[in-house]
Design an enzyme around this catalytic site. Sequence first.
Site, PDB file in Angstrom:
ATOM      1  N   SER A 151      10.612  56.764  39.240  1.00 54.82           N
ATOM      2  CA  SER A 151      10.535  56.105  37.970  1.00 54.82           C
ATOM      3  C   SER A 151      10.837  54.787  37.952  1.00 54.82           C
ATOM      4  CB  SER A 151      11.560  56.701  36.883  1.00 54.82           C
ATOM      5  OG  SER A 151      11.464  56.039  35.667  1.00 54.82           O
ATOM      6  N   TYR A 164      19.828  60.486  34.106  1.00 54.09           N
ATOM      7  CA  TYR A 164      18.413  60.464  34.489  1.00 54.09           C
ATOM      8  C   TYR A 164      18.233  59.156  35.646  1.00 54.09           C
ATOM      9  CZ  TYR A 164      12.942  60.011  34.260  1.00 54.09           C
ATOM     10  OH  TYR A 164      11.759  60.079  34.368  1.00 54.09           O
TER      11      TYR A 164
HETATM   12  P1  NAD Z   1       6.425  66.832  31.861  1.00 52.16           P
HETATM   13  O1  NAD Z   1       7.658  67.256  31.169  1.00 52.16           O
HETATM   14  O2  NAD Z   1       5.153  67.138  31.310  1.00 52.16           O
HETATM   15  O3  NAD Z   1       6.595  67.454  33.313  1.00 52.16           O
HETATM   16  C1  NAD Z   1       7.747  67.948  33.908  1.00 52.16           C
HETATM   17  C2  NAD Z   1       7.467  69.239  34.451  1.00 52.16           C
HETATM   18  O4  NAD Z   1       8.471  69.716  35.234  1.00 52.16           O
HETATM   19  C3  NAD Z   1       7.306  70.359  33.427  1.00 52.16           C
HETATM   20  O5  NAD Z   1       6.081  71.047  33.735  1.00 52.16           O
HETATM   21  C4  NAD Z   1       8.335  71.178  33.398  1.00 52.16           C
HETATM   22  O6  NAD Z   1       8.267  72.613  33.243  1.00 52.16           O
HETATM   23  C5  NAD Z   1       8.814  71.061  35.034  1.00 52.16           C
HETATM   24  N1  NAD Z   1      10.317  71.294  35.469  1.00 52.16           N
HETATM   25  C6  NAD Z   1      11.370  71.077  34.696  1.00 52.16           C
HETATM   26  N2  NAD Z   1      12.247  71.674  35.419  1.00 52.16           N
HETATM   27  C7  NAD Z   1      11.793  72.336  36.321  1.00 52.16           C
HETATM   28  C8  NAD Z   1      12.450  72.993  37.467  1.00 52.16           C
HETATM   29  N3  NAD Z   1      13.889  73.590  37.334  1.00 52.16           N
HETATM   30  N4  NAD Z   1      11.630  73.734  38.514  1.00 52.16           N
HETATM   31  C9  NAD Z   1      10.210  73.652  38.457  1.00 52.16           C
HETATM   32  N5  NAD Z   1       9.842  72.860  37.412  1.00 52.16           N
HETATM   33  C10 NAD Z   1      10.502  72.163  36.547  1.00 52.16           C
HETATM   34  O7  NAD Z   1       6.571  65.350  32.035  1.00 52.16           O
HETATM   35  P2  NAD Z   1       6.124  64.464  33.014  1.00 52.16           P
HETATM   36  O8  NAD Z   1       6.049  62.980  32.504  1.00 52.16           O
HETATM   37  O9  NAD Z   1       4.867  64.888  33.543  1.00 52.16           O
HETATM   38  O10 NAD Z   1       7.123  64.151  34.317  1.00 52.16           O
HETATM   39  C11 NAD Z   1       7.037  64.495  35.547  1.00 52.16           C
HETATM   40  C12 NAD Z   1       7.653  63.366  36.547  1.00 52.16           C
HETATM   41  O11 NAD Z   1       7.336  62.179  36.161  1.00 52.16           O
HETATM   42  C13 NAD Z   1       9.127  63.976  36.254  1.00 52.16           C
HETATM   43  O12 NAD Z   1       9.647  63.622  37.401  1.00 52.16           O
HETATM   44  C14 NAD Z   1       9.597  62.612  35.406  1.00 52.16           C
HETATM   45  O13 NAD Z   1      10.741  62.056  35.692  1.00 52.16           O
HETATM   46  C15 NAD Z   1       8.514  61.377  36.189  1.00 52.16           C
HETATM   47  N6  NAD Z   1       8.344  60.191  35.169  1.00 52.16           N
HETATM   48  C16 NAD Z   1       7.573  60.344  34.205  1.00 52.16           C
HETATM   49  C17 NAD Z   1       7.351  59.532  33.147  1.00 52.16           C
HETATM   50  C18 NAD Z   1       6.653  59.299  31.957  1.00 52.16           C
HETATM   51  O14 NAD Z   1       6.592  58.324  31.157  1.00 52.16           O
HETATM   52  N7  NAD Z   1       6.074  60.403  31.396  1.00 52.16           N
HETATM   53  C19 NAD Z   1       7.947  58.143  33.622  1.00 52.16           C
HETATM   54  C20 NAD Z   1       8.536  57.986  34.936  1.00 52.16           C
HETATM   55  C21 NAD Z   1       8.772  59.340  35.730  1.00 52.16           C
END
Ligand code: NAD
Length: 266
Positions: A151, A164
């Site tokens: 991130s 986080y």
């Molecule tokens: P999201 O909530 O759609 O996806 C996260 C996924 O992780 C979900 O499907 C959830 O069920 C799964 N998850 C949570 N705990 C889990 C566990 N213990 N075991 C297996 N799966 C688990 O959100 P996203 O934005 O798609 O996030 C995906 C990644 O991207 C994350 O690591 C997040 O930190 C990172 N990220 C997202 C953003 C953003 O703006 N959306 C920005 C920076 C980083």
Amino acid sequence: MNLNLKNQVAIITGSSTGIGAACAIGLAAEGVKVVINYHSSDQEAKKVVKQIKAAGGKAIAVKADVSKEKEVKKLIKACLDKFGHLDIMVANAGLQADASFTEMTLKQWNKVIGVNLTGQFLVCREAARIFQKQGVHKHGRAAGKIICMSSVHDEIAWAGHVNYATAKGGVKMMMESMAQELAQDKIRVNAISPGAIQTDINKDAWDNPEALEQLLTLIPYGRIGQGEDIANVCAFLCSDAADYITGATLYVDGGMMLYPGFADNG
Ligand code: NAD
């Protein structure tokens, strides 16, 4: 550009929704056989599998909590039983449990560190063990590729989200140290650091016009990111086109890392 990803096998953790789902769909479109890992409900995972199959791809859904060692081992086994090998691990699963620093409970701290940092450690370690055993084989130039979903908060401090930001800062150093250690085995390890991507994790930041307007002040490029923006970079980093890239973090953030507050002289 020939990405040369056909018939490779990938596990994408947390890929029933958001960025993970987009990466899985993107890799499958390049001919990669994908394992959709989900945490609780299989409904959304099944939808992603269906979408990939409808487009002619190959996919299975496997339930596993990435913060639990036994479940991670089961996830890997399910992949090998179905597809016979593994070429790509996208350590993507993540969550937030926000609180001001003084209000943050140990449970909130452990939950986020457990999934976002320890979870990545567990899945990357299992993948690296397989890649070492497998060596460079007929699929691609590397023995294996690891992508850590980090991130912009591996660099940008984030009040109210200390758990986080700490986990993502840890992911950056874990990724670089893994890359250094595993390069001799022809295992490439890189990170993608998204800025604001429109998914469930940050819904509060974009689901009403005022919040979105506020968010856009942080994004010089003037739009929120989509899963596809990350999926394209993921496919590139996994491909032979990126064969000389290891230990790198690609910030995919519409310029969020450029301190936009200084655009008009600060
Ligand atoms: P999201 O909530 O759609 O996806 C996260 C996924 O992780 C979900 O499907 C959830 O069920 C799964 N998850 C949570 N705990 C889990 C566990 N213990 N075991 C297996 N799966 C688990 O959100 P996203 O934005 O798609 O996030 C995906 C990644 O991207 C994350 O690591 C997040 O930190 C990172 N990220 C997202 C953003 C953003 O703006 N959306 C920005 C920076 C980083």
